[in-house]
Design an enzyme around this catalytic site. Structure first.
Site, short mmCIF file in Angstrom:
data_model
loop_
_atom_site.label_atom_id
_atom_site.label_comp_id
_atom_site.label_asym_id
_atom_site.label_seq_id
_atom_site.Cartn_x
_atom_site.Cartn_y
_atom_site.Cartn_z
N LYS A 114 0.77 -1.16 -0.09
CA LYS A 114 0.10 -0.03 0.02
C LYS A 114 0.94 1.29 -0.02
O LYS A 114 0.42 2.32 -0.55
CB LYS A 114 -1.00 0.00 0.96
CG LYS A 114 -2.01 -0.93 0.88
CD LYS A 114 -3.23 -0.79 1.87
CE LYS A 114 -4.46 -1.86 1.65
NZ LYS A 114 -5.52 -1.83 2.59
N LYS A 196 -3.75 -10.96 -7.02
CA LYS A 196 -4.93 -11.12 -6.47
C LYS A 196 -6.24 -10.17 -7.01
O LYS A 196 -5.92 -8.89 -7.45
CB LYS A 196 -4.94 -10.73 -4.84
CG LYS A 196 -5.83 -10.51 -3.87
CD LYS A 196 -5.52 -10.07 -2.78
CE LYS A 196 -5.60 -8.78 -2.60
NZ LYS A 196 -5.87 -8.09 -1.32
N LYS A 199 -10.57 -4.43 -5.41
CA LYS A 199 -11.26 -3.58 -5.94
C LYS A 199 -10.54 -2.23 -6.28
O LYS A 199 -10.88 -1.48 -7.18
CB LYS A 199 -12.35 -2.99 -4.68
CG LYS A 199 -11.64 -2.72 -3.56
CD LYS A 199 -13.03 -2.76 -2.61
CE LYS A 199 -12.75 -3.48 -1.52
NZ LYS A 199 -14.19 -3.51 -0.64
P1 TYM Z 1 -10.58 -6.50 3.39
O1 TYM Z 1 -11.76 -5.60 3.26
O2 TYM Z 1 -9.48 -6.16 2.36
O3 TYM Z 1 -11.25 -7.88 2.79
C1 TYM Z 1 -12.08 -8.58 3.46
C2 TYM Z 1 -11.95 -9.93 3.22
O4 TYM Z 1 -12.06 -10.27 1.82
C3 TYM Z 1 -10.83 -11.32 1.74
N1 TYM Z 1 -10.41 -11.19 0.34
C4 TYM Z 1 -10.09 -12.11 -0.41
N2 TYM Z 1 -10.38 -13.45 -0.44
C5 TYM Z 1 -9.80 -14.00 -1.56
N3 TYM Z 1 -9.62 -13.60 -2.90
C6 TYM Z 1 -9.54 -12.30 -2.84
N4 TYM Z 1 -9.28 -11.88 -3.91
C7 TYM Z 1 -9.90 -11.48 -1.69
N5 TYM Z 1 -9.73 -10.05 -1.53
C8 TYM Z 1 -9.99 -9.81 -0.26
C9 TYM Z 1 -9.83 -10.71 2.74
O5 TYM Z 1 -8.92 -11.68 3.14
C10 TYM Z 1 -10.73 -10.65 4.04
O6 TYM Z 1 -10.71 -11.61 4.58
N6 TYM Z 1 -8.16 -5.94 7.45
C11 TYM Z 1 -9.23 -6.65 6.68
C12 TYM Z 1 -10.61 -6.16 7.51
C13 TYM Z 1 -10.39 -6.45 9.20
C14 TYM Z 1 -10.35 -7.49 9.65
C15 TYM Z 1 -10.51 -7.33 11.20
C16 TYM Z 1 -10.41 -9.12 9.36
C17 TYM Z 1 -10.41 -5.51 9.93
N7 TYM Z 1 -10.33 -5.88 11.14
C18 TYM Z 1 -10.43 -8.38 12.01
C19 TYM Z 1 -10.55 -10.02 10.23
C20 TYM Z 1 -10.43 -9.59 11.54
C21 TYM Z 1 -9.12 -6.02 5.31
O7 TYM Z 1 -8.71 -5.08 4.92
O8 TYM Z 1 -9.95 -6.65 4.76
#
Ligand code: TYM
Length: 332
Positions: A114, A196, A199
């Site tokens: 990032k 990956k 978005k």
């Molecule tokens: P975020 O918002 O980027 O993504 C949410 C969830 O989607 C999964 N994900 C994917 N899985 C498979 N293939 C992909 N291409 C893909 N893109 C995203 C992510 O692994 C995630 O599970 N930091 C986290 C949000 C968060 C969180 C937490 C998660 C905040 N606090 C506590 C677990 C526990 C995040 O940015 O996810």
């Protein structure tokens, strides 16, 4: 809450969910509701580590909450809330930051990625983000955290921080474990199947958003990058086809063997259309339900207010334990 294992997970409200978010995370969350005590959170505090317009963030947060419910999270069964509604997250963040090392945060690959993407805004929040996330998890004494593979490193950090805190101050946190499914833990870009699906991809054809209409979804799958063979089979080096097969497998429930048999002697063109149709059909009820929920903002508000009350009550039990352990004097 009943005596079941505790699940916690979160998702950032930065636009609608992608097919990656859905397959890698949210779809599994809905399935876990029967067997676990589930807590799901819209991580709006995480979202501001990258610049967001305030109006857009407000809208996206409510939309993301509606999408959670549209995907099948039942606010009667699970605790579904918005992170900033529970002040314990910000408070836990500070205490845990003092048990996290600069060196371990420097090793986070998502921070590096990032920072490269936003070189003009490498803010301290972006750097300490995994601490906030550790707090999200530890405050609820979570057993399992269902995430995609990209969050695995953050989860390992949460465990390390919990362990260190427990050693310094005595038993306070349960050690959480990542719950990562075998198929679908990393859905790849449709345009570059070695990276990956995200978005923030500049190429709109690389990513499926779960509220897109059927024609758009099929069009994007038709344009998916594959390889120069013609045979639909799961194999090393066939990243594009492997990705499409895992998506098709998840939305139809078919095994890789079933899929190879189904498309034997047929070209990639047929396969891509079939994947597009299956995904669009699978997501159609989510779109309908989302539209219904967005037309009823009062109901959404009722749900997230209730969710925040429950989440706050649970989290403050752990937070007061943390405060006591580190030696903060109670106000009364
Ligand atoms: P975020 O918002 O980027 O993504 C949410 C969830 O989607 C999964 N994900 C994917 N899985 C498979 N293939 C992909 N291409 C893909 N893109 C995203 C992510 O692994 C995630 O599970 N930091 C986290 C949000 C968060 C969180 C937490 C998660 C905040 N606090 C506590 C677990 C526990 C995040 O940015 O996810």
């Amino acid at each position: 809450m009943e005596d079941k294992k505790i699940i916690l997970s979160g998702i950032q409200p930065t636009g609608t969910f992608t097919l990656g978010n859905y397959i890698g995370a949210v779809r599994n969350w809905t399935k876990m509701q029967e067997d676990y005590n589930c807590i799901y959170m819209i991580a709006n505090m995480h979202a501001i580590t990258v610049r967001q317009g305030p109006a857009a963030l407000r809208n996206h947060t409510v939309e993301a909450y509606a999408l959670l419910l549209a995907c099948g999270i039942d606010p009667e069964k699970s605790v579904a809330f918005i992170q900033s509604h529970n002040p314990a997250h910000a408070e836990a963040n500070w205490v845990l930051a003092c048990s996290t090392q600069f060196g371990e945060l420097s090793r986070m690959t998502q921070f590096k990625a990032k920072s490269e993407k936003h070189p003009d805004d490498i803010n301290a929040g972006l750097f300490t983000y995994p601490v906030l996330m550790a707090g999200d998890i530890l405050l609820y004494q979570s057993d399992l955290v269902p995430v995609g593979i990209d969050q695995k490193q953050h989860l390992e950090l949460a465990r390390d921080v919990a362990q260190r805190f427990n050693q310094k101050y005595g038993d306070t946190f349960k050690l959480p474990e990542a719950y990562i499914t075998e198929v679908g833990a990393k859905i790849m870009s449709l345009q570059d199947p070695t990276s990956k699906m995200s978005k923030s991809d500049d190429n709109p054809n690389a990513c499926i958003f779960i509220l897109e209409d059927k024609d758009t979804i099929i069009r994007k799958f038709k344009r998916a990058v594959t390889d120069s063979e013609t045979c639909v089979r799961f194999a090393e080096g066939k990243d594009g086809i492997n990705n499409l097969m895992s998506i098709y497998s998840v939305v139809t429930g078919k095994s890789y063997d079933d899929i190879e048999r189904e498309f034997e002697g047929r070209g990639y063109g047929d396969f891509k259309i079939a994947v597009g149709e299956a995904v669009a059909d699978h997501l159609a009820p989510v779109r309908e339900s989302f539209a219904r929920l967005m037309a009823n903002k009062d109901y959404l508000k009722e749900c997230y207010t209730k969710g925040a009350e429950t989440a706050t009550r649970i989290a403050y039990k752990t937070l007061s334990k943390m405060y006591k352990k580190v030696g903060f004097v109670p106000s009364r």
